[in-house]
Design an enzyme around this catalytic site. Structure first.
Site, PDB file in Angstrom:
ATOM      1  N   PHE A 147       0.836  -1.212   0.000  1.00 44.13           N
ATOM      2  CA  PHE A 147       0.000   0.000   0.000  1.00 44.13           C
ATOM      3  C   PHE A 147       0.863   1.250   0.000  1.00 44.13           C
ATOM      4  CE2 PHE A 147      -4.038   2.130   1.537  1.00 44.13           C
ATOM      5  CZ  PHE A 147      -4.776   1.746   0.433  1.00 44.13           C
ATOM      6  N   GLY A 148       1.846   1.259  -0.913  1.00 43.10           N
ATOM      7  CA  GLY A 148       2.657   2.459  -1.132  1.00 43.10           C
ATOM      8  C   GLY A 148       1.909   3.381  -2.086  1.00 43.10           C
ATOM      9  N   ILE A 150       1.669   3.496  -5.371  1.00 43.94           N
ATOM     10  CA  ILE A 150       0.900   2.886  -6.472  1.00 43.94           C
ATOM     11  C   ILE A 150      -0.314   2.138  -5.915  1.00 43.94           C
ATOM     12  CG2 ILE A 150       0.954   1.267  -8.414  1.00 43.94           C
ATOM     13  CD1 ILE A 150       3.928   1.945  -8.785  1.00 43.94           C
ATOM     14  N   THR A 229       0.653  -5.785 -11.651  1.00 45.72           N
ATOM     15  CA  THR A 229       1.374  -4.740 -12.386  1.00 45.72           C
ATOM     16  C   THR A 229       2.676  -4.418 -11.654  1.00 45.72           C
ATOM     17  OG1 THR A 229       0.123  -3.040 -11.201  1.00 45.72           O
ATOM     18  CG2 THR A 229      -0.664  -3.616 -13.403  1.00 45.72           C
ATOM     19  N   ARG A 231       5.823  -6.887 -10.234  1.00 46.62           N
ATOM     20  CA  ARG A 231       6.919  -7.607 -10.879  1.00 46.62           C
ATOM     21  C   ARG A 231       6.498  -9.058 -11.051  1.00 46.62           C
ATOM     22  NH1 ARG A 231       8.607  -3.485 -12.404  1.00 46.62           N
ATOM     23  NH2 ARG A 231      10.630  -2.505 -11.992  1.00 46.62           N
ATOM     24  N   GLU A 260      10.180 -12.673 -17.910  1.00 42.16           N
ATOM     25  CA  GLU A 260      10.118 -11.624 -18.911  1.00 42.16           C
ATOM     26  C   GLU A 260      11.390 -11.553 -19.742  1.00 42.16           C
ATOM     27  OE1 GLU A 260       9.037  -7.358 -17.691  1.00 42.16           O
ATOM     28  OE2 GLU A 260       7.595  -8.678 -16.691  1.00 42.16           O
ATOM     29  N   HIS A 278       4.314  -5.547 -20.206  1.00 43.33           N
ATOM     30  CA  HIS A 278       4.952  -4.622 -19.248  1.00 43.33           C
ATOM     31  C   HIS A 278       4.857  -3.170 -19.721  1.00 43.33           C
ATOM     32  CE1 HIS A 278       8.266  -4.368 -15.964  1.00 43.33           C
ATOM     33  NE2 HIS A 278       7.532  -3.274 -15.983  1.00 43.33           N
ATOM     34  N   ILE A 279       3.624  -2.655 -19.718  1.00 43.75           N
ATOM     35  CA  ILE A 279       3.403  -1.301 -20.255  1.00 43.75           C
ATOM     36  C   ILE A 279       2.858  -0.328 -19.204  1.00 43.75           C
ATOM     37  CG2 ILE A 279       3.134  -2.027 -22.669  1.00 43.75           C
ATOM     38  CD1 ILE A 279       0.043  -1.777 -22.207  1.00 43.75           C
ATOM     39  N   GLY A 280       3.124  -0.634 -17.927  1.00 43.54           N
ATOM     40  CA  GLY A 280       2.598   0.226 -16.858  1.00 43.54           C
ATOM     41  C   GLY A 280       2.920   1.703 -17.044  1.00 43.54           C
TER      42      GLY A 280
HETATM   43  C1  8YV Z   1       8.908  -0.007 -16.759  1.00 45.92           C
HETATM   44  C2  8YV Z   1       8.561  -0.186 -14.359  1.00 45.92           C
HETATM   45  O1  8YV Z   1      10.104   0.684 -16.744  1.00 45.92           O
HETATM   46  O2  8YV Z   1       9.276   1.841 -13.395  1.00 45.92           O
HETATM   47  C3  8YV Z   1       9.225   0.615 -13.297  1.00 45.92           C
HETATM   48  O3  8YV Z   1       9.717   0.012 -12.336  1.00 45.92           O
HETATM   49  O4  8YV Z   1       8.412  -1.351 -14.243  1.00 45.92           O
HETATM   50  C4  8YV Z   1       8.069   0.478 -15.580  1.00 45.92           C
HETATM   51  O5  8YV Z   1       8.069   1.831 -15.542  1.00 45.92           O
HETATM   52  C5  8YV Z   1       8.241   0.163 -18.046  1.00 45.92           C
HETATM   53  O6  8YV Z   1       6.956  -0.314 -17.989  1.00 45.92           O
HETATM   54  C6  8YV Z   1       9.014  -0.455 -19.195  1.00 45.92           C
HETATM   55  O7  8YV Z   1       9.085  -1.806 -19.137  1.00 45.92           O
END
Ligand code: 8YV
Length: 312
Positions: A147-148, A150, A229, A231, A260, A278-280
């Protein structure tokens, strides 16, 4: 410091490599000649995809004072080894809202089967797409692990969608540090046993690796949905596949994967699973913010000896 020497762990795209070169001499790391390329270096610049293990840190010259990471997660860096040598580490903690948007998008997409419904429509199978039944979202309980910044940004969005929010972490957050209503659950088991949907928003550490495994997945309610979202290695992917295959799990929305960029083949076969590469942080605005922070950390370190976002 003489002219600063920056080591780029990878070839950064044009605007960023040009900006890096303005700080001093920019060298591309060469694993075949580490001693040569690292000689006299002051700074290591890499991304979350560039590992900085202890044996690499041991090779860094005494002149190297900062590892600057493009990304907020720093599980790619052996922080203890860096701290032991007095090498500072910085990250880019500016991905909060974009990552939370993606977590919410994955939650909605998975519960409402957006990916498979759209795939069927594109295949000309309107009735097949329309015939899929997902799960209702409003009125459900979302369990957030971590609960940081994000996790809390996900909670704020979830409350707008009519979800009750519970969370688990090492400690309850003091009330003044919480930006939205959420109830603490002292144990992971309690959270897993109560949540209809679980969102992983904690950092990957030795303590959280395989946080969801065969045992903990079994503690979830039948039909629960898992969103990741954070790791990939937070989840034991083979156990996740088993829980989906048995039907115990109602679905999964994954932006990150254990191996990954490889995605476990079996995950591709489920209609109740949403998979993203991995498109956060992959919005133009967020990447620009990250670049600004990445360069800002270098600038601050070179002028004051301290980065803006120190990680230890
Ligand atoms: C990735 C992320 O860098 O900041 C992080 O820790 O996981 C993301 O910002 C980004 O999605 C590219 O893979």
């Amino acid at each position: 410091m003489d002219k600063p020497v920056l080591i780029a762990a990878r070839q950064f795209p044009e605007p960023l490599s040009k900006a890096l070169a303005q700080f001093g001499e920019l060298r591309l790391y060469d694993a075949n000649d580490p001693a040569g390329v690292l000689q006299g270096a002051h700074l290591w610049a890499g991304t979350i995809m560039d590992p900085v293990p202890s044996d690499l840190i041991a090779r860094f010259p005494d002149s190297l004072g900062l590892i600057v990471n493009f990304g907020v997660g720093i599980d790619n860096i052996d922080l203890e080894a860096a701290a032991a040598r007095g090498i500072q580490v910085s990250n880019t903690p500016v991905v909060t809202e974009d990552t939370a948007d993606l977590a919410m998008a994955l939650l909605l997409a998975t519960c409402r089967r957006l990916s498979s419904s759209e795939r069927l429509l594109r295949e000309g199978n309107w009735a097949g797409g329309a015939g899929q039944l997902g799960q209702r979202v409003h009125g459900k309980t979302l369990g957030i692990v971590g609960f940081g910044a994000i996790g809390q940004a996900v909670a704020r969005r979830a409350r707008g969608f009519g979800l009750k929010v519970i969370y688990h972490g090492p400690h309850p957050k003091p009330e003044e540090a919480i930006t939205t209503a959420a109830e603490y659950r002292e144990s992971l088991a309690a959270l897993l046993g109560e949540a209809d949907i679980v969102s992983l928003n904690c950092a990957l550490t030795a303590a959280t690796r395989h946080l969801l495994n065969a045992d903990t997945l079994a503690q979830l309610k039948p039909g629960a949905v898992v969103i990741n979202t954070g790791r990939g290695p937070l989840i034991h992917e083979a156990a996740l596949v088993d829980a989906l295959t048995s039907g115990h799990l109602g679905g999964a929305g994954l932006d990150v994967f254990e191996f990954e960029p490889r995605v476990t083949d079996a995950l591709m076969t489920f209609d109740n699973v949403t998979l993203l590469p991995h498109i956060g942080s992959a919005t133009r605005e967020c990447r620009a913010d990250m670049a600004g922070r990445f360069l800002g950390n270098i600038q601050a370190f070179l002028t004051s000896g301290k980065p803006l976002d120190p990680c230890w």
